[in-house]
Every structure is written in structure tokens, then in C-alpha cells.
Design a protein around this motif. Structure first.
Motif, PDB file in Angstrom:
ATOM      1  N   THR A  96      -5.844  10.616   6.003  1.00  0.00           N
ATOM      2  CA  THR A  96      -4.953   9.659   5.333  1.00  0.00           C
ATOM      3  C   THR A  96      -5.654   9.018   4.130  1.00  0.00           C
ATOM      4  O   THR A  96      -6.800   8.596   4.233  1.00  0.00           O
ATOM      5  CB  THR A  96      -4.543   8.553   6.348  1.00  0.00           C
ATOM      6  N   ILE A  97      -4.943   8.980   3.018  1.00  0.00           N
ATOM      7  CA  ILE A  97      -5.460   8.314   1.815  1.00  0.00           C
ATOM      8  C   ILE A  97      -4.474   7.199   1.443  1.00  0.00           C
ATOM      9  O   ILE A  97      -3.253   7.405   1.467  1.00  0.00           O
ATOM     10  CB  ILE A  97      -5.615   9.326   0.654  1.00  0.00           C
ATOM     11  N   ILE A  98      -5.017   6.035   1.127  1.00  0.00           N
ATOM     12  CA  ILE A  98      -4.168   4.864   0.880  1.00  0.00           C
ATOM     13  C   ILE A  98      -4.477   4.302  -0.505  1.00  0.00           C
ATOM     14  O   ILE A  98      -5.650   4.124  -0.857  1.00  0.00           O
ATOM     15  CB  ILE A  98      -4.432   3.786   1.949  1.00  0.00           C
ATOM     16  N   THR A  99      -3.426   4.040  -1.268  1.00  0.00           N
ATOM     17  CA  THR A  99      -3.632   3.372  -2.559  1.00  0.00           C
ATOM     18  C   THR A  99      -3.014   1.973  -2.495  1.00  0.00           C
ATOM     19  O   THR A  99      -2.154   1.699  -1.654  1.00  0.00           O
ATOM     20  CB  THR A  99      -2.981   4.154  -3.717  1.00  0.00           C
ATOM     21  N   ARG A 100      -3.488   1.129  -3.389  1.00  0.00           N
ATOM     22  CA  ARG A 100      -2.962  -0.239  -3.488  1.00  0.00           C
ATOM     23  C   ARG A 100      -2.040  -0.246  -4.694  1.00  0.00           C
ATOM     24  O   ARG A 100      -2.381   0.321  -5.745  1.00  0.00           O
ATOM     25  CB  ARG A 100      -4.151  -1.175  -3.709  1.00  0.00           C
TER      26      ARG A 100
ATOM     27  N   TYR B 102       0.851  -1.187   0.000  1.00  0.00           N
ATOM     28  CA  TYR B 102       0.000   0.000   0.000  1.00  0.00           C
ATOM     29  C   TYR B 102       0.889   1.239   0.000  1.00  0.00           C
ATOM     30  O   TYR B 102       1.964   1.248   0.605  1.00  0.00           O
ATOM     31  CB  TYR B 102      -0.885   0.019   1.247  1.00  0.00           C
ATOM     32  N   ARG B 103       0.419   2.281  -0.667  1.00  0.00           N
ATOM     33  CA  ARG B 103       1.114   3.585  -0.568  1.00  0.00           C
ATOM     34  C   ARG B 103       0.239   4.475   0.310  1.00  0.00           C
ATOM     35  O   ARG B 103      -0.953   4.648   0.033  1.00  0.00           O
ATOM     36  CB  ARG B 103       1.310   4.185  -1.961  1.00  0.00           C
ATOM     37  N   ILE B 104       0.838   4.994   1.349  1.00  0.00           N
ATOM     38  CA  ILE B 104       0.070   5.756   2.338  1.00  0.00           C
ATOM     39  C   ILE B 104       0.451   7.232   2.241  1.00  0.00           C
ATOM     40  O   ILE B 104       1.643   7.577   2.236  1.00  0.00           O
ATOM     41  CB  ILE B 104       0.341   5.198   3.753  1.00  0.00           C
ATOM     42  N   TYR B 105      -0.555   8.074   2.133  1.00  0.00           N
ATOM     43  CA  TYR B 105      -0.355   9.531   2.095  1.00  0.00           C
ATOM     44  C   TYR B 105      -1.020  10.113   3.334  1.00  0.00           C
ATOM     45  O   TYR B 105      -2.206   9.853   3.586  1.00  0.00           O
ATOM     46  CB  TYR B 105      -1.033  10.138   0.874  1.00  0.00           C
ATOM     47  N   SER B 106      -0.273  10.899   4.096  1.00  0.00           N
ATOM     48  CA  SER B 106      -0.901  11.521   5.255  1.00  0.00           C
ATOM     49  C   SER B 106      -0.301  12.910   5.470  1.00  0.00           C
ATOM     50  O   SER B 106       0.546  13.351   4.696  1.00  0.00           O
ATOM     51  CB  SER B 106      -0.749  10.625   6.486  1.00  0.00           C
ATOM     52  N   MET B 107      -0.754  13.567   6.524  1.00  0.00           N
ATOM     53  CA  MET B 107      -0.440  14.996   6.654  1.00  0.00           C
ATOM     54  C   MET B 107       0.984  15.225   7.170  1.00  0.00           C
ATOM     55  O   MET B 107       1.438  14.598   8.115  1.00  0.00           O
ATOM     56  CB  MET B 107      -1.464  15.632   7.604  1.00  0.00           C
ATOM     57  N   ALA B 108       1.646  16.148   6.521  1.00  0.00           N
ATOM     58  CA  ALA B 108       3.010  16.545   6.901  1.00  0.00           C
ATOM     59  C   ALA B 108       2.947  17.626   7.983  1.00  0.00           C
ATOM     60  O   ALA B 108       1.879  18.187   8.230  1.00  0.00           O
ATOM     61  CB  ALA B 108       3.712  17.084   5.660  1.00  0.00           C
TER      62      ALA B 108
ATOM     63  N   SER C 115       4.297  -0.442 -11.455  1.00  0.00           N
ATOM     64  CA  SER C 115       3.074  -0.641 -10.688  1.00  0.00           C
ATOM     65  C   SER C 115       2.150   0.553 -10.879  1.00  0.00           C
ATOM     66  O   SER C 115       2.597   1.663 -11.162  1.00  0.00           O
ATOM     67  CB  SER C 115       3.392  -0.855  -9.208  1.00  0.00           C
ATOM     68  N   THR C 116       0.882   0.279 -10.728  1.00  0.00           N
ATOM     69  CA  THR C 116      -0.125   1.332 -10.851  1.00  0.00           C
ATOM     70  C   THR C 116      -0.769   1.483  -9.495  1.00  0.00           C
ATOM     71  O   THR C 116      -0.959   0.511  -8.768  1.00  0.00           O
ATOM     72  CB  THR C 116      -1.227   0.884 -11.851  1.00  0.00           C
ATOM     73  N   GLU C 117      -1.120   2.721  -9.153  1.00  0.00           N
ATOM     74  CA  GLU C 117      -1.780   2.951  -7.859  1.00  0.00           C
ATOM     75  C   GLU C 117      -3.286   2.975  -8.029  1.00  0.00           C
ATOM     76  O   GLU C 117      -3.805   3.700  -8.878  1.00  0.00           O
ATOM     77  CB  GLU C 117      -1.357   4.305  -7.290  1.00  0.00           C
ATOM     78  N   MET C 118      -3.977   2.195  -7.218  1.00  0.00           N
ATOM     79  CA  MET C 118      -5.444   2.197  -7.232  1.00  0.00           C
ATOM     80  C   MET C 118      -5.918   2.727  -5.880  1.00  0.00           C
ATOM     81  O   MET C 118      -5.433   2.257  -4.834  1.00  0.00           O
ATOM     82  CB  MET C 118      -5.989   0.770  -7.392  1.00  0.00           C
ATOM     83  N   LEU C 119      -6.848   3.674  -5.902  1.00  0.00           N
ATOM     84  CA  LEU C 119      -7.387   4.198  -4.645  1.00  0.00           C
ATOM     85  C   LEU C 119      -7.965   3.039  -3.826  1.00  0.00           C
ATOM     86  O   LEU C 119      -8.758   2.249  -4.343  1.00  0.00           O
ATOM     87  CB  LEU C 119      -8.483   5.230  -4.958  1.00  0.00           C
ATOM     88  N   ALA C 120      -7.551   2.931  -2.562  1.00  0.00           N
ATOM     89  CA  ALA C 120      -8.000   1.796  -1.745  1.00  0.00           C
ATOM     90  C   ALA C 120      -8.818   2.238  -0.520  1.00  0.00           C
ATOM     91  O   ALA C 120      -9.896   1.701  -0.276  1.00  0.00           O
ATOM     92  CB  ALA C 120      -6.803   0.965  -1.302  1.00  0.00           C
ATOM     93  N   PHE C 121      -8.306   3.195   0.259  1.00  0.00           N
ATOM     94  CA  PHE C 121      -8.991   3.577   1.499  1.00  0.00           C
ATOM     95  C   PHE C 121      -8.792   5.061   1.800  1.00  0.00           C
ATOM     96  O   PHE C 121      -7.768   5.644   1.420  1.00  0.00           O
ATOM     97  CB  PHE C 121      -8.409   2.826   2.710  1.00  0.00           C
ATOM     98  N   THR C 122      -9.745   5.633   2.520  1.00  0.00           N
ATOM     99  CA  THR C 122      -9.520   6.920   3.181  1.00  0.00           C
ATOM    100  C   THR C 122      -9.812   6.685   4.664  1.00  0.00           C
ATOM    101  O   THR C 122     -10.750   5.954   4.995  1.00  0.00           O
ATOM    102  CB  THR C 122     -10.469   8.012   2.669  1.00  0.00           C
ATOM    103  N   VAL C 123      -9.027   7.294   5.535  1.00  0.00           N
ATOM    104  CA  VAL C 123      -9.208   7.096   6.988  1.00  0.00           C
ATOM    105  C   VAL C 123      -8.873   8.384   7.731  1.00  0.00           C
ATOM    106  O   VAL C 123      -7.915   9.082   7.367  1.00  0.00           O
ATOM    107  CB  VAL C 123      -8.256   6.004   7.554  1.00  0.00           C
ATOM    108  N   GLY C 124      -9.608   8.683   8.779  1.00  0.00           N
ATOM    109  CA  GLY C 124      -9.248   9.814   9.637  1.00  0.00           C
ATOM    110  C   GLY C 124     -10.152   9.861  10.847  1.00  0.00           C
ATOM    111  O   GLY C 124     -11.186   9.185  10.899  1.00  0.00           O
ATOM    112  N   THR C 125      -9.786  10.684  11.819  1.00  0.00           N
ATOM    113  CA  THR C 125     -10.530  10.717  13.086  1.00  0.00           C
ATOM    114  C   THR C 125     -10.178  11.950  13.907  1.00  0.00           C
ATOM    115  O   THR C 125      -9.102  12.517  13.732  1.00  0.00           O
ATOM    116  CB  THR C 125     -10.180   9.477  13.944  1.00  0.00           C
ATOM    117  N   PRO C 126     -11.055  12.340  14.841  1.00  0.00           N
ATOM    118  CA  PRO C 126     -10.638  13.241  15.917  1.00  0.00           C
ATOM    119  C   PRO C 126      -9.953  12.445  17.029  1.00  0.00           C
ATOM    120  O   PRO C 126      -9.815  11.230  16.919  1.00  0.00           O
ATOM    121  CB  PRO C 126     -11.970  13.793  16.416  1.00  0.00           C
ATOM    122  N   GLY C 127      -9.595  13.138  18.108  1.00  0.00           N
ATOM    123  CA  GLY C 127      -9.067  12.424  19.274  1.00  0.00           C
ATOM    124  C   GLY C 127      -7.761  12.986  19.810  1.00  0.00           C
ATOM    125  O   GLY C 127      -7.084  12.330  20.602  1.00  0.00           O
TER     126      GLY C 127
END
Ligand code: DON
Length: 602
Positions: free
Chosen positions: A481-485, A284-290, A493-505
Motif C-alpha cells: 500500500t502506498i499513501i499520498t497526502r 489521504y489517497r490510498i493505493y493498494s492491490m487490486a 490539490s496536489t498529492e505528496m508521497l506520505a507512507f508505504t505500508v505492507g506485511t505478511p500474515g
């Protein structure tokens, strides 16, 4: 007993919600039907409030893209979810276009130009934390309206005015409160009265308490939203709305000036990007906040360390909860130690991002799966050496339970994805509401290290990197966070959109996102199952595992206790929203059962 009974009541209601969310298609919250799981081919919205979810879905159905829906949700939440939704706060957005470009937007608040390093210290150098949490001095310069305008300019499709209209309607016509909304407003009534010199809409008159189904109207906020609808961000940062904020500041000795508002800028930043090889053999390729969020770096560090554990160990310990808890807790301990020393606003402090994410550094930091006695946080420090922070004796204070901040996510039928976390920081932020414009203002200044080495309201300690400076952004934990497969292709390799995830806390955000990522990628859970699963968290100091009541079962807690771990129980950790894009392109949304969160697709 007095304390025990309400806790038991809360625990039982939480268990009922989680069980019903897993087995029933929807739950009824007063007049709202709230789906915790939804699927669709053409669009998916998951948000913390049923009205905001509805707004997003209608924008998609009306021809808007995921970014249009996100903007409309952000403004709607400022009305129907005032505990955290906002135009008087800030946030971070992560966006992936259907063409595969990933962008991130920082619309975090920043310190007023009159802010100073020692502004919250008394004569003895002790932090007066009420000042950074309640009232005018706690307020950072808001970023949300500039952020939404930037997003609209770059990626929006529908007219700006269309995206503001649902929020204006909600503010002027009013909306029915859920149980959670009404309890939250009632519980904070005293603080609203303490802070404000006028009768704000959030306090019911004659001392009465809010009930589910009561209507909350916000006519002043409606007028402000109309001004933003007509004038764009200038309708907030200039003119009568800006003047109302500055007047409120002067009335309560706050620091935000006309110039602070006028000069605020949202910033496009490169996301943190890394590959995670799941033990299932999918990469998975994971993109999240810098930075100025710590979220992406913590996720990269923890998953980078976990990736050094041989796959055979993961497979052998698939059902060994103790083993999994130890791996997560020990890697989190190390990542949060680094956070404390090296992370802050990158425009003010040189963050050693490359060194912190270097694969060999992560390998040496956590070389093997950890089994055996707990590591003592006193024996762990920031890993790059050269650290300057001295931990204050009171560091390690307890993070409080937080019901605030908010996350929403949208994927449209073209494959555009949006993942946004936005906040006022504490519940209803500073509790200061601007008379005339009805804007609830944040208390984000508390995310700075008011005194390097002392904890903030999440128990997080930070160093010089996150000390207060004029116009600086405070370090955050928000981790959209956005995750591609990665799919093998003739070109590599090609990236396919797989998941989006996030939360408060607050401080628990990155570790909640982490656990949901593992649920989705390693354990094969559905989004609804992954977000519902009980969670735990470690943040170096305080040296304890924070665990939801039903997360670490008593038998496991005894085993952990024997290994030297301390467990602190807490009612809820986070409210995660997630979307999965299946290999066949089906969009599946999962909304957290811990709140009014809802998923809707078509
Ligand atoms: O930026 C941060 O990390 C915090 N101000 C977020 C606050 C939060 O998530 C509160 N919610 N539960």
C-alpha cells in the motif's frame, strides 16, 4: 505445562524485542545489527532481513533507483530468507514514480493447465488439504522472475546483471544464519526430508540442528541465479532451469509443464485507489492491490465504512480502546464476508468492484459506529445479495500461526517508491526443492477454495469466484500500500508521497495494514511505533477476534466477552514494514520488532 513454558518463553522474548525496539536505536541479532527505525534524506530501505536491507541500500548508494533496489532485494531474499523470499513463488508490487504515477504489478502464481476444480477432493468430496499444502501438487506456476523482469524493463535504471550479483554472492559464498533463520529451518527439517528425494541445503547433515552463526550455502541456486543474470526470465522459464522444475514435478506427480512455465505472464494492473478523510482533517489517497488480491478492496471497504462514522465520535473516543476495537472488528467482519463471495481472479470471474466500493453501499452496510453486543457472523452474509456459496460445517477452523511471506519497501531520494509483498505461501512453501537448480517451490495452490465453502490454511472460506481452474490465479490477501497526502493547491490539490505500508500474515494482512495506517494517520505514531503496536484481527469466520497476547488487555477482554465476543490469543500477527515521508522530505523507516526486520537509510 509442556506447551505453556515455550509459549511463555516466546511471549517474553517478543516483549523484550518490542521494548528494546522502542527504546534502543538498534538490536543485535548474532552478528547483525538490526535497526528498527532509521531516517535519511537520500534513500530508505526496510526489509525482513538485515542482509537484504544492506543489499538494497548499496544499490541505492551505487546510483540505482528504488525499483533497482527492490529487484536486488527480491533476489537477495530468495537466498537469505528462504522461508518466504523466493524465485519459486510470486507476489505483488506497488510503485509510485517521482512524477506521481502509481502502477501495480501482479506476478502471482497461477494454476497449472492440468489443474482441475476437484483436484484436492477425495471420493467423499472432502478436501485432502495436505495435497494443497505439501509437495508437488501444491505448487502454482511461479511468477517472481517474470515480475522482476517486467519491473526492470519499465522502471529500472541499473543493468539487470548488477541487480542479480548480490544474490549470487550470497548463494555461493553463503551467509550466517540468525536465530530465527536457524530455528525455522530446524523446525521444518522433517518436512523437507519427507518431501524431497535428495539432501537439500536446508537440512543439516547427520540430524544436527542449525545454530545462529552457521553458514548456509546454496551453490545450485547460485548457478540458477547466474543463468537468470545472463538470460533474463528465459533463464528460469526455459532451458535447463525450466527442465529441472518439470523433472521434479514428474518425479512427484506434480502438474507444472514446460508450456506452463513458458507461457507465464506478469500483469500490470490498475491499483485500487480511494480517499480516506482522517479525523485529523487530512485527506489521504490510498493505493493498494487490486484482485487477484483482496487487499485493496478490503482496505477500501473498511476505511470507507469507518469514514461514515462522524469525526466527533472518533475524537470523543480517541482513548477508548473498546470503541476502536468494535469499529474495526465489525467493519472487518462485513468486508471479509464480501471477500468470501465476490473475490477471485478478475480474468476468470467478473468481480463487482464498483458495487463493492460504492460509497452508498458502504454507508448502508455500516451506517453507524457499532456499540453494544457483538454481531453474530452467522447473521452476516455477503452484502450484494445473490450469493451462491454454502458454508461447509467445518468452516471456521482456526488459522494457524504463520511466519512466512515477506514484505519490503524502498523510497529513493528522487521520491520513487516501491512496496512489495512476495511469498511462497506457507513457510518454505511446498518444501519441495528442485534438484539441480536449488529452487524452493511455493504451495500457493492452497489459497484457492479447494471446495467452495471450506476453509484454507488461514481459515478463509471462499466461493466459486476462487475455485480452481486451469491457469487461474488464486485469491490473495497481500496488500502492498502506498499513501499520498492531498495538499490544497491552486489547481485543487496536489498529492505528496506520505507512507508505504505492507506485511505478511495471510488473511491478517489487510487488517494489519489497516491498523498501521490508522496508527500513522489518526494516532500520529512514528513508523517504528505504528508497526510495533500490538494487533488484532477479525475475518468473519471463524467468528472470533484473533489477538496478539499484549494487544487486548485482560480488562478489555472481559468487557468484550460480556458483549459476546470470543477472543483467541496468538503469538504474532504480521511483520509490517513502513516508510514515512515527512512534509519536509525526510524519509523515516520503521521495521517490525517481531522478526529480523531492519530499516536503513542515508
Ligand atoms: O497470498 C496470500 O494471501 C497468502 N499466500 C500469503 C501468505 C502469507 O502471508 C504467509 N505469512 N505469514
Amino acid at each position: 505445562m509442556d506447551e505453556f513454558l515455550p509459549k511463555m518463553k516466546n511471549l517474553l522474548s517478543l516483549l523484550c524485542i518490542i521494548i528494546s525496539a522502542l527504546f534502543l536505536p538498534y538490536v543485535t541479532y548474532g552478528q547483525y545489527e538490526v535497526s528498527k527505525s532509521a531516517s535519511g534524506q537520500h534513500g530508505m530501505v526496510v526489509s525482513p532481513h538485515p542482509l537484504a536491507t544492506k543489499v538494497g541500500l548499496e544499490i541505492l548508494k551505487g546510483g540505482g533507483n528504488a525499483y533497482d533496489a527492490g529487484i536486488a532485494i527480491e533476489f537477495a531474499l530468495a537466498v537469505c530468507f528462504p522461508v518466504a523470499g523466493n524465485i519459486g513463488g510470486g507476489g505483488f508490487g506497488l510503485y509510485r514514480t517521482s512524477a506521481g504515477e502509481v502502477l501495480s504489478l501482479d506476478y502471482r502464481e497461477r494454476a497449472p493447465s492440468q489443474a482441475s476444480t476437484k483436484m484436492y477432493l477425495d471420493a467423499k468430496g472432502q478436501v485432502m488439504d495436505s495435497l494443497s499444502r505439501l509437495g508437488a501438487l501444491a505448487v502454482g506456476v511461479p511468477g517472481t522472475v517474470k515480475g522482476m523482469e517486467q519491473l526492470h524493463r519499465k522502471l529500472g535504471k541499473l543493468p539487470w546483471a548488477t541487480l542479480l550479483q548480490p544474490a549470487i554472492n550470497l548463494a555461493s559464498d553463503g551467509f550466517a544464519l540468525t536465530v530465527i533463520d536457524s530455528d525455522l529451518m530446524f523446525n521444518h527439517a522433517q518436512k523437507f526430508k519427507q518431501v524431497n528425494a535428495w539432501p537439500t541445503p536446508f537440512v543439516k547433515q547427520q540430524g544436527r540442528r542449525w545454530r545462529m552463526g552457521d553458514t548456509l550455502k546454496q551453490p545450485m541456486l547460485a548457478k540458477t541465479l547466474r543463468t537468470i543474470q545472463e538470460n533474463g526470465s528465459a533463464g528460469f522459464y526455459e532451458g535447463w532451469v525450466a527442465a529441472s522444475i518439470v523433472t521434479e514435478m514428474k518425479r512427484h506427480n506434480g502438474l507444472i509443464s514446460t508450456e506452463d512455465l513458458k507461457s507465464y505472464k506478469a500483469i500490470w494492473r490498475d491499483p485500487i485507489k480511494f480517499d480516506y478523510q482522517a479525523p485529523t482533517d487530512t485527506t489521504y489517497r490510498i493505493y493498494s492491490m487490486a484482485p487477484p488480491s483482496s487487499g485493496g478492496i478490503i482496505l477500501n471497504q473498511v476505511l470507507g465504512m469507518l469514514n461514515h462514522i462522524p469525526k466527533s465520535d472518533w475524537l470523543a473516543n480517541k482513548d477508548n480502546h473498546l470503541w476502536r476495537i468494535q469499529q474495526l472488528v465489525e467493519t472487518e467482519r462485513l468486508a471479509y464476508a464480501d471477500r468470501s463471495e465476490y473475490l477471485g481472479d478478475p480474468d476468470f470471474f467478473q468481480i463487482p468492484v464498483r458495487q463493492l466500493l460504492d460509497k452508498s453501499y458502504l454507508k448502508s452496510r455500516f451506517a453507524h459506529a457499532h456499540v453494544g453486543p457483538a454481531i453474530n457472523s452467522l447473521k452476516v452474509g455477503p452484502g450484494l445479495g445473490n450469493h451462491k456459496m454454502v458454508r461447509q460445517p467445518n468452516a471456521g477452523s482456526q488459522p494457524k500461526e504463520h511466519d512466512e511471506t515477506t514484505h519490503y519497501t524502498v523510497v529513493d531520494g528522487q521520491g520513487n517508491a516501491l512496496c512489495t509483498t512476495t511469498t511462497l505461501n506457507g513457510a518454505f512453501g511446498s518444501k519441495l526443492v528442485v534438484e539441480g537448480s536449488g529452487i524452493l517451490l511455493n504451495n500457493e495452490m492452497d489459497d484457492f477454495s479447494a471446495n467452495p465453502g471450506s476453509p484454507n490454511s488461514y481459515g478463509l472460506i471462499g466461493g466459486v469466484a476462487n475455485a480452481i481452474e486451469p491457469r487461474k490465479r488464486m485469491l490473495s490477501s497481500m496488500s502492498p500500500t502506498i499513501i499520498t497526502r492531498l495538499v490544497p493547491s491552486p489547481k485543487g490539490s496536489t498529492e505528496m508521497l506520505a507512507f508505504t505500508v505492507g506485511t505478511p500474515g495471510g488473511s491478517t494482512i489487510p487488517t494489519s495494514v489497516l491498523q498501521v495506517i490508522l496508527g500513522l494517520t489518526v494516532d500520529g505514531l512514528s513508523p517504528a511505533e505504528a508497526v510495533a503496536k500490538p494487533r488484532y484481527h477479525h475475518q468473519w469466520f471463524p467468528d472470533q477476534i484473533l489477538s496478539e497476547y499484549n494487544s487486548i488487555i485482560p480488562e478489555r477482554a472481559t468487557e468484550l466477552g460480556k458483549l459476546g465476543y470470543t477472543i483467541k490469543l496468538i503469538e504474532k500477527i504480521g511483520r509490517v514494514e513502513a516508510i514515512k515521508v515527512s512534509e519536509g522530505g525526510l524519509l523515516i523507516g520503521g521495521a517490525d520488532p517481531r522478526g529480523d526486520d531492519s530499516a536503513a537509510g542515508y
